[in-house]
Structures are given as structure tokens and as C-alpha cells.
Design a protein around this motif. Structure first.
Motif, PDB file in Angstrom:
ATOM      1  N   PRO A 173     -10.469  -3.744   4.844  1.00  0.00           N
ATOM      2  CA  PRO A 173      -9.236  -3.090   4.150  1.00  0.00           C
ATOM      3  C   PRO A 173      -9.223  -1.500   4.597  1.00  0.00           C
ATOM      4  CG  PRO A 173     -10.970  -3.518   2.673  1.00  0.00           C
ATOM      5  CD  PRO A 173     -11.296  -4.304   3.860  1.00  0.00           C
ATOM      6  N   VAL A 174      -7.912  -0.995   4.417  1.00  0.00           N
ATOM      7  CA  VAL A 174      -7.702   0.511   4.609  1.00  0.00           C
ATOM      8  C   VAL A 174      -8.635   1.327   3.843  1.00  0.00           C
ATOM      9  CG1 VAL A 174      -5.713   0.757   3.292  1.00  0.00           C
ATOM     10  CG2 VAL A 174      -6.214   2.214   5.318  1.00  0.00           C
ATOM     11  N   GLY A 175      -8.936   0.628   2.479  1.00  0.00           N
ATOM     12  CA  GLY A 175      -9.504   1.566   1.550  1.00  0.00           C
ATOM     13  C   GLY A 175     -11.057   1.742   1.803  1.00  0.00           C
ATOM     14  N   TYR A 176     -11.541   1.491   2.893  1.00  0.00           N
ATOM     15  CA  TYR A 176     -12.828   1.457   3.301  1.00  0.00           C
ATOM     16  C   TYR A 176     -13.095   3.008   3.983  1.00  0.00           C
ATOM     17  CZ  TYR A 176     -14.809  -3.120   2.772  1.00  0.00           C
ATOM     18  OH  TYR A 176     -15.284  -4.283   2.169  1.00  0.00           O
ATOM     19  N   PHE A 177     -12.005   3.727   4.293  1.00  0.00           N
ATOM     20  CA  PHE A 177     -11.905   4.904   4.804  1.00  0.00           C
ATOM     21  C   PHE A 177     -12.536   5.999   3.543  1.00  0.00           C
ATOM     22  CE2 PHE A 177      -9.177   3.525   8.152  1.00  0.00           C
ATOM     23  CZ  PHE A 177      -9.824   4.233   9.412  1.00  0.00           C
ATOM     24  N   GLY A 178     -12.294   5.329   2.384  1.00  0.00           N
ATOM     25  CA  GLY A 178     -12.937   6.346   1.288  1.00  0.00           C
ATOM     26  C   GLY A 178     -14.347   6.658   1.511  1.00  0.00           C
ATOM     27  N   MET A 179     -15.184   5.679   2.128  1.00  0.00           N
ATOM     28  CA  MET A 179     -16.632   6.087   2.611  1.00  0.00           C
ATOM     29  C   MET A 179     -16.794   7.026   3.206  1.00  0.00           C
ATOM     30  SD  MET A 179     -18.202   2.022   2.589  1.00  0.00           S
ATOM     31  CE  MET A 179     -16.971   1.611   4.084  1.00  0.00           C
ATOM     32  N   ALA A 180     -15.792   7.309   4.492  1.00  0.00           N
ATOM     33  CA  ALA A 180     -15.980   8.177   5.275  1.00  0.00           C
ATOM     34  C   ALA A 180     -15.444   9.641   4.816  1.00  0.00           C
ATOM     35  CB  ALA A 180     -15.134   8.137   6.537  1.00  0.00           C
ATOM     36  N   SER A 193      -1.219   0.168  -0.474  1.00  0.00           N
ATOM     37  CA  SER A 193      -0.460   1.310   0.313  1.00  0.00           C
ATOM     38  C   SER A 193      -0.904   2.640   0.103  1.00  0.00           C
ATOM     39  CB  SER A 193       0.975   1.007   0.058  1.00  0.00           C
ATOM     40  OG  SER A 193       1.408   1.207  -1.065  1.00  0.00           O
ATOM     41  N   GLY A 194      -1.214   2.884  -1.103  1.00  0.00           N
ATOM     42  CA  GLY A 194      -1.658   4.308  -1.660  1.00  0.00           C
ATOM     43  C   GLY A 194      -3.039   4.694  -0.943  1.00  0.00           C
ATOM     44  N   LEU A 195      -3.762   3.832  -0.661  1.00  0.00           N
ATOM     45  CA  LEU A 195      -5.136   3.881  -0.159  1.00  0.00           C
ATOM     46  C   LEU A 195      -4.869   4.314   1.596  1.00  0.00           C
ATOM     47  CD1 LEU A 195      -7.069   1.251  -1.788  1.00  0.00           C
ATOM     48  CD2 LEU A 195      -6.897   3.690  -2.454  1.00  0.00           C
ATOM     49  N   ALA A 196      -3.860   4.160   1.924  1.00  0.00           N
ATOM     50  CA  ALA A 196      -3.683   4.310   3.593  1.00  0.00           C
ATOM     51  C   ALA A 196      -3.802   5.899   3.719  1.00  0.00           C
ATOM     52  CB  ALA A 196      -2.247   3.874   4.041  1.00  0.00           C
ATOM     53  N   ALA A 197      -3.494   6.952   2.817  1.00  0.00           N
ATOM     54  CA  ALA A 197      -3.890   8.089   3.108  1.00  0.00           C
ATOM     55  C   ALA A 197      -5.303   8.594   3.147  1.00  0.00           C
ATOM     56  CB  ALA A 197      -3.251   8.978   1.646  1.00  0.00           C
ATOM     57  N   LEU A 198      -6.212   7.737   2.960  1.00  0.00           N
ATOM     58  CA  LEU A 198      -7.735   7.950   3.173  1.00  0.00           C
ATOM     59  C   LEU A 198      -7.984   8.075   4.428  1.00  0.00           C
ATOM     60  CD1 LEU A 198      -9.022   5.744   0.406  1.00  0.00           C
ATOM     61  CD2 LEU A 198      -9.101   7.973   0.509  1.00  0.00           C
ATOM     62  N   GLY A 199      -7.106   7.234   5.398  1.00  0.00           N
ATOM     63  CA  GLY A 199      -7.460   7.345   6.931  1.00  0.00           C
ATOM     64  C   GLY A 199      -7.004   8.787   7.164  1.00  0.00           C
ATOM     65  N   ALA A 200      -6.009   9.307   6.889  1.00  0.00           N
ATOM     66  CA  ALA A 200      -5.603  10.631   7.602  1.00  0.00           C
ATOM     67  C   ALA A 200      -6.545  11.437   6.902  1.00  0.00           C
ATOM     68  CB  ALA A 200      -4.203  11.042   6.944  1.00  0.00           C
ATOM     69  N   ILE A 201      -6.807  11.545   5.406  1.00  0.00           N
ATOM     70  CA  ILE A 201      -7.658  12.617   5.154  1.00  0.00           C
ATOM     71  C   ILE A 201      -9.226  12.502   5.656  1.00  0.00           C
ATOM     72  CG2 ILE A 201      -9.166  13.181   2.906  1.00  0.00           C
ATOM     73  CD1 ILE A 201      -6.558  12.013   1.268  1.00  0.00           C
ATOM     74  N   GLY A 238     -21.140  10.807   8.360  1.00  0.00           N
ATOM     75  CA  GLY A 238     -19.649  10.612   8.102  1.00  0.00           C
ATOM     76  C   GLY A 238     -18.966  10.565   9.465  1.00  0.00           C
ATOM     77  N   LEU A 239     -19.395  11.315  10.442  1.00  0.00           N
ATOM     78  CA  LEU A 239     -18.413  11.144  11.681  1.00  0.00           C
ATOM     79  C   LEU A 239     -18.795   9.793  12.440  1.00  0.00           C
ATOM     80  CD1 LEU A 239     -19.063  14.664  13.326  1.00  0.00           C
ATOM     81  CD2 LEU A 239     -16.923  13.675  12.310  1.00  0.00           C
ATOM     82  N   LEU A 240     -19.950   9.171  12.434  1.00  0.00           N
ATOM     83  CA  LEU A 240     -20.212   7.836  12.868  1.00  0.00           C
ATOM     84  C   LEU A 240     -19.481   6.827  12.022  1.00  0.00           C
ATOM     85  CD1 LEU A 240     -24.173   8.101  13.685  1.00  0.00           C
ATOM     86  CD2 LEU A 240     -22.177   8.125  15.148  1.00  0.00           C
ATOM     87  N   LEU A 241     -19.679   7.108  10.698  1.00  0.00           N
ATOM     88  CA  LEU A 241     -18.781   5.877   9.711  1.00  0.00           C
ATOM     89  C   LEU A 241     -17.415   6.108  10.054  1.00  0.00           C
ATOM     90  CD1 LEU A 241     -18.880   3.886   7.619  1.00  0.00           C
ATOM     91  CD2 LEU A 241     -18.936   5.989   5.967  1.00  0.00           C
ATOM     92  N   TRP A 242     -16.848   7.203  10.318  1.00  0.00           N
ATOM     93  CA  TRP A 242     -15.414   7.361  10.552  1.00  0.00           C
ATOM     94  C   TRP A 242     -14.992   6.824  11.766  1.00  0.00           C
ATOM     95  CZ3 TRP A 242     -13.409  10.620  14.475  1.00  0.00           C
ATOM     96  CH2 TRP A 242     -12.009  10.844  14.564  1.00  0.00           C
ATOM     97  N   GLY A 243     -15.710   6.954  12.792  1.00  0.00           N
ATOM     98  CA  GLY A 243     -15.448   6.165  14.068  1.00  0.00           C
ATOM     99  C   GLY A 243     -15.449   4.952  14.137  1.00  0.00           C
ATOM    100  N   ALA A 244     -16.474   4.237  13.620  1.00  0.00           N
ATOM    101  CA  ALA A 244     -16.632   3.007  13.504  1.00  0.00           C
ATOM    102  C   ALA A 244     -15.462   2.336  12.599  1.00  0.00           C
ATOM    103  CB  ALA A 244     -17.942   2.467  12.662  1.00  0.00           C
ATOM    104  N   LEU A 245     -15.153   2.792  11.408  1.00  0.00           N
ATOM    105  CA  LEU A 245     -13.888   2.381  10.690  1.00  0.00           C
ATOM    106  C   LEU A 245     -12.607   2.395  11.439  1.00  0.00           C
ATOM    107  CD1 LEU A 245     -14.782   3.755   7.072  1.00  0.00           C
ATOM    108  CD2 LEU A 245     -14.664   1.424   7.813  1.00  0.00           C
ATOM    109  N   LEU A 246     -12.566   3.716  12.219  1.00  0.00           N
ATOM    110  CA  LEU A 246     -11.445   3.985  13.091  1.00  0.00           C
ATOM    111  C   LEU A 246     -11.201   2.975  14.014  1.00  0.00           C
ATOM    112  CD1 LEU A 246      -8.985   6.025  13.165  1.00  0.00           C
ATOM    113  CD2 LEU A 246     -10.191   7.249  14.781  1.00  0.00           C
TER     114      LEU A 246
END
Length: 105
Positions: free
Chosen positions: A12-19, A82-90, A50-58
Motif C-alpha cells: 500500500p502507498v501508506g508504507y512510504f510513511g516508514m521512509a 488516497s490521503g496517504l499518497a502524499a507520503l510518496g512525495a514527502i 531511509g534512502l535504501l528504504l525509500w528506493g525499495a518502496l519506490l
């Protein structure tokens, strides 16, 4: 004999919250380093993690759009998810802040 098919989970897109949390903690630790002379290695560890996690999630989220586009569209039309989609941009903005540091190169 047939080789087993590898099935990747659809994240799910909410996983970007970890990054977001890991990258923000790295940035916060850098401020603490300047204020209280705490070890810089901790900030480096959080930033690299965080960078490794972000890359893997991307990559995983890109795979979701490539293989399961209907599920991704359904998630973005959901009133809560849908509100969690902003976490990817952040997370991407925080990754961009983290990359130019001298300790990473």
C-alpha cells in the motif's frame, strides 16, 4: 520440472510513511549533531537506511502500477487511503534533502 513463480507483495502507498519517518529522523539527528555534539554516525545510519528504504518502496510501488494498475487506481480513489499518497512525495523530498550531504559520498 517447472521453476516456482516469484510473487511480490502489493504494497500500500501508506508504507512510504516508514521512509518519511526514517529520513526525517536522520535530518533531525543532523540538527542535534550541531546543537549538542552527538555522534554523526547515527545520522548517517538513519539517512542511509531511509534512502535504501525509500528506493525499495519506490521500486515496489512502481511494480504495483506496472502489474496491478487497477488496484493502484482503486487505492487512490479510496477516501482514506488516497490521503496517504502524499507520503510518496514527502519521502522523495526528504530523500532529495539527504542526498547532497558530504558524509554519504
Amino acid at each position: 520440472m517447472a521453476t516456482p513463480k516469484v510473487v511480490l507483495p502489493v504494497l500500500p502507498v501508506g508504507y512510504f510513511g516508514m521512509a518519511v519517518g526514517t529520513l526525517a529522523l536522520g535530518q533531525t539527528w543532523r540538527v542535534a549533531e550541531r546543537l549538542w555534539q552527538v555522534p554523526v554516525q547515527v545520522a548517517l545510519l538513519f539517512s542511509l537506511s531511509g534512502l535504501l528504504l525509500w528506493g525499495a518502496l519506490l521500486l515496489a510501488y512502481g511494480h504495483k502500477w506496472w502489474r496491478h494498475a487497477a488496484r493502484a487506481r482503486q487505492e487512490l480513489s479510496h477516501p482514506l487511503h488516497s490521503g496517504l499518497a502524499a507520503l510518496g512525495a514527502i519521502a522523495t523530498m526528504l530523500a532529495a534533502l539527504t542526498l547532497p550531504t558530504r558524509e554519504l559520498v
